[in-house]
Design a protein around this motif. Sequence first.
Motif, PDB file in Angstrom:
ATOM      1  N   ARG A   1       0.815  -1.215   0.000  1.00 59.45           N
ATOM      2  CA  ARG A   1       0.000   0.000   0.000  1.00 59.45           C
ATOM      3  C   ARG A   1       0.847   1.263   0.000  1.00 59.45           C
ATOM      4  N   ARG A   2       2.032   1.200   0.568  1.00 61.80           N
ATOM      5  CA  ARG A   2       2.919   2.377   0.578  1.00 61.80           C
ATOM      6  C   ARG A   2       3.615   2.560  -0.753  1.00 61.80           C
ATOM      7  N   HIS A   3       3.898   1.462  -1.428  1.00 57.94           N
ATOM      8  CA  HIS A   3       4.603   1.502  -2.705  1.00 57.94           C
ATOM      9  C   HIS A   3       3.845   0.646  -3.713  1.00 57.94           C
ATOM     10  N   PRO A   4       2.751   1.176  -4.247  1.00 55.92           N
ATOM     11  CA  PRO A   4       1.919   0.389  -5.148  1.00 55.92           C
ATOM     12  C   PRO A   4       2.456   0.362  -6.575  1.00 55.92           C
ATOM     13  N   VAL A   5       1.915  -0.541  -7.368  1.00 57.74           N
ATOM     14  CA  VAL A   5       2.119  -0.522  -8.812  1.00 57.74           C
ATOM     15  C   VAL A   5       1.295   0.651  -9.357  1.00 57.74           C
ATOM     16  N   LEU A   6       1.936   1.517 -10.136  1.00 54.51           N
ATOM     17  CA  LEU A   6       1.269   2.687 -10.694  1.00 54.51           C
ATOM     18  C   LEU A   6       0.991   2.471 -12.177  1.00 54.51           C
ATOM     19  N   VAL A   7      -0.188   2.854 -12.617  1.00 54.74           N
ATOM     20  CA  VAL A   7      -0.546   2.798 -14.031  1.00 54.74           C
ATOM     21  C   VAL A   7      -0.919   4.208 -14.469  1.00 54.74           C
ATOM     22  N   LEU A   8      -0.001   4.854 -15.227  1.00 54.21           N
ATOM     23  CA  LEU A   8      -0.233   6.221 -15.701  1.00 54.21           C
ATOM     24  C   LEU A   8      -1.131   6.184 -16.939  1.00 54.21           C
ATOM     25  N   ARG A   9      -2.173   6.971 -16.908  1.00 56.06           N
ATOM     26  CA  ARG A   9      -3.105   7.035 -18.027  1.00 56.06           C
ATOM     27  C   ARG A   9      -2.534   7.944 -19.119  1.00 56.06           C
ATOM     28  N   PRO A  10      -2.471   7.484 -20.364  1.00 54.62           N
ATOM     29  CA  PRO A  10      -1.870   8.297 -21.428  1.00 54.62           C
ATOM     30  C   PRO A  10      -2.860   9.311 -22.007  1.00 54.62           C
ATOM     31  N   ASP A  11      -3.121  10.387 -21.238  1.00 58.69           N
ATOM     32  CA  ASP A  11      -4.025  11.439 -21.727  1.00 58.69           C
ATOM     33  C   ASP A  11      -3.431  12.176 -22.923  1.00 58.69           C
ATOM     34  N   TRP A  12      -2.104  12.298 -22.935  1.00 56.58           N
ATOM     35  CA  TRP A  12      -1.413  13.008 -24.024  1.00 56.58           C
ATOM     36  C   TRP A  12      -0.150  12.235 -24.357  1.00 56.58           C
ATOM     37  N   CYS A  13       0.052  11.933 -25.624  1.00 59.27           N
ATOM     38  CA  CYS A  13       1.246  11.209 -26.076  1.00 59.27           C
ATOM     39  C   CYS A  13       1.794  11.864 -27.329  1.00 59.27           C
ATOM     40  N   ASP A  14       3.108  11.857 -27.455  1.00 64.64           N
ATOM     41  CA  ASP A  14       3.715  12.320 -28.697  1.00 64.64           C
ATOM     42  C   ASP A  14       5.113  11.745 -28.804  1.00 64.64           C
ATOM     43  N   ASP A  15       5.525  11.492 -30.026  1.00 64.90           N
ATOM     44  CA  ASP A  15       6.887  11.048 -30.303  1.00 64.90           C
ATOM     45  C   ASP A  15       7.738  12.254 -30.640  1.00 64.90           C
ATOM     46  N   LEU A  16       8.938  12.322 -30.042  1.00 63.64           N
ATOM     47  CA  LEU A  16       9.795  13.498 -30.147  1.00 63.64           C
ATOM     48  C   LEU A  16      11.237  13.080 -30.340  1.00 63.64           C
ATOM     49  N   GLN A  17      12.026  13.971 -30.885  1.00 61.64           N
ATOM     50  CA  GLN A  17      13.468  13.805 -30.835  1.00 61.64           C
ATOM     51  C   GLN A  17      13.945  14.257 -29.445  1.00 61.64           C
ATOM     52  N   PRO A  18      14.783  13.480 -28.776  1.00 59.25           N
ATOM     53  CA  PRO A  18      15.188  13.869 -27.415  1.00 59.25           C
ATOM     54  C   PRO A  18      15.694  15.297 -27.302  1.00 59.25           C
ATOM     55  N   ASP A  19      16.506  15.758 -28.262  1.00 56.42           N
ATOM     56  CA  ASP A  19      17.063  17.110 -28.161  1.00 56.42           C
ATOM     57  C   ASP A  19      15.981  18.186 -28.175  1.00 56.42           C
ATOM     58  N   SER A  20      14.826  17.887 -28.784  1.00 54.90           N
ATOM     59  CA  SER A  20      13.772  18.901 -28.850  1.00 54.90           C
ATOM     60  C   SER A  20      13.184  19.199 -27.485  1.00 54.90           C
ATOM     61  N   LEU A  21      13.390  18.311 -26.512  1.00 54.75           N
ATOM     62  CA  LEU A  21      12.883  18.543 -25.165  1.00 54.75           C
ATOM     63  C   LEU A  21      13.552  19.735 -24.509  1.00 54.75           C
ATOM     64  N   LEU A  22      14.754  20.066 -24.984  1.00 53.65           N
ATOM     65  CA  LEU A  22      15.522  21.162 -24.378  1.00 53.65           C
ATOM     66  C   LEU A  22      15.415  22.445 -25.181  1.00 53.65           C
ATOM     67  N   ALA A  23      14.703  22.395 -26.306  1.00 58.22           N
ATOM     68  CA  ALA A  23      14.601  23.576 -27.163  1.00 58.22           C
ATOM     69  C   ALA A  23      13.590  24.567 -26.594  1.00 58.22           C
ATOM     70  N   GLU A  24      13.902  25.819 -26.715  1.00 54.88           N
ATOM     71  CA  GLU A  24      12.986  26.855 -26.257  1.00 54.88           C
ATOM     72  C   GLU A  24      11.731  26.886 -27.119  1.00 54.88           C
ATOM     73  N   GLU A  25      11.900  26.687 -28.406  1.00 51.61           N
ATOM     74  CA  GLU A  25      10.768  26.714 -29.329  1.00 51.61           C
ATOM     75  C   GLU A  25      10.520  25.312 -29.876  1.00 51.61           C
ATOM     76  N   GLY A  26       9.257  24.984 -30.029  1.00 53.42           N
ATOM     77  CA  GLY A  26       8.927  23.709 -30.659  1.00 53.42           C
ATOM     78  C   GLY A  26       9.054  22.546 -29.695  1.00 53.42           C
ATOM     79  N   GLY A  27       8.667  21.396 -30.167  1.00 48.34           N
ATOM     80  CA  GLY A  27       8.789  20.183 -29.384  1.00 48.34           C
ATOM     81  C   GLY A  27       7.551  19.873 -28.570  1.00 48.34           C
ATOM     82  N   LEU A  28       7.121  20.798 -27.709  1.00 46.55           N
ATOM     83  CA  LEU A  28       6.006  20.531 -26.807  1.00 46.55           C
ATOM     84  C   LEU A  28       5.028  21.703 -26.796  1.00 46.55           C
ATOM     85  N   PRO A  29       3.740  21.417 -26.690  1.00 48.88           N
ATOM     86  CA  PRO A  29       2.783  22.504 -26.506  1.00 48.88           C
ATOM     87  C   PRO A  29       2.948  23.137 -25.128  1.00 48.88           C
ATOM     88  N   ASP A  30       2.498  24.380 -24.986  1.00 49.41           N
ATOM     89  CA  ASP A  30       2.714  25.115 -23.745  1.00 49.41           C
ATOM     90  C   ASP A  30       2.097  24.422 -22.535  1.00 49.41           C
TER      91      ASP A  30
END
Length: 372
Positions: free
Chosen positions: A49-78
């Motif tokens: 109960r303290r450390h359960p199995v977690l199942v994250l619901r995929p409300d939003w998914c997208d495929d990205l280039q890893p470097d785009s995660l660090l870009a100021e512009e593009g990659g992810l919506p606000d």
Amino acid sequence: MPAFALYRLPYRQECRLMAQTDGEPEEITSVFALSGKSGFVMAPFAPDRRHPVLVLRPDWCDDLQPDSLLAEEGGLPDNIKDLLKEVLKRSRQKVSFRVGTRAHYAIDFANFHSHIMEGEFTKIVLARCAREPNDGRLSPLQLFVKACREYPRLFVALVSARRCGTWLMATPEVLLDGDGNGWSTMSLAGTMTLSDQQLSFDVPPTQGRHDEKNLKWSVKNIEEQRFVSTFITESLEQVATDIEEKGPYTMRAGNLVHLRSDFSFAMPDKERVGELLHLLYPTPAVCGLPKEEAREFIVHNEFAPRLYYSGFAGPFDIEGATHLFVALRCMRIDADCYNLYAGGGLLADSEEEAEWRETEDKMETMRHLIND
């Protein structure tokens, strides 16, 4: 409180960001209950109960280039950028739990090894946690991108949720992979550190195997790998058909190599996937034999609690595909420190200093990211 999972499958160029934008991930206390679920799974070594199995619901998914995660512009919506910032605030919170010293490891080793010599366990895995300072120089997203660059062969994941905290892993071990028709798993055990000269013999990473020139495996490593392979075969035989085993062969993971065997199989009743996970997990590669007795002993006797280290993580039945990996070569990211985890399998002929060095070598996968 929202949560997210950011992951990159082995040998892939793109990563996938999966965000749960509201509410808490579903919590279950047994992997049996995963049958019929869908989402990103984050499972601890010993669910409760303290450390359960977690199942994250995929409300939003997208495929990205890893470097785009660090870009100021593009990659992810606000809105997703804001969600990541909100969730990652957790990694700036201070969390207190025990980590061990060299002396603690020596005490644990003597205790664990004595139970092998008394015949209670054929094999048991001893793990430990080491703490490194977090000066805030690198964000969790920067560490994820760096891991993708450094470890193309491994499953790299950054997972953050209120119940588990923020974890980064770069792991070589598949627990379960499949699309509902064909399935696979692996036996991964035995560890050697590669010298600079041996690293130069490596074959192209797309081939997945390491040139075994100048490599000689010890009897202890071969025996350890065979324990795991036998356990997997016996587990699969209870729910699967058309089981095929290939190996063992040598697989590289960072500056380490392991002995690996691959298993392919069919599972006519997809609804038994939770039962299969219950049978497979934890394998002797992270636990011991007999399984349940070894896990119970580990939970009550290891100095530092494993939490979600040596559990498993990955997308589960999303668009019909499952990619679950054992949570090895990982760390929990907290406000002022990184908590690094590693373990090694003990057999009757194990020696304390050699086992300690093996955990140090395994921790180098994460230390390399935070220090270099």
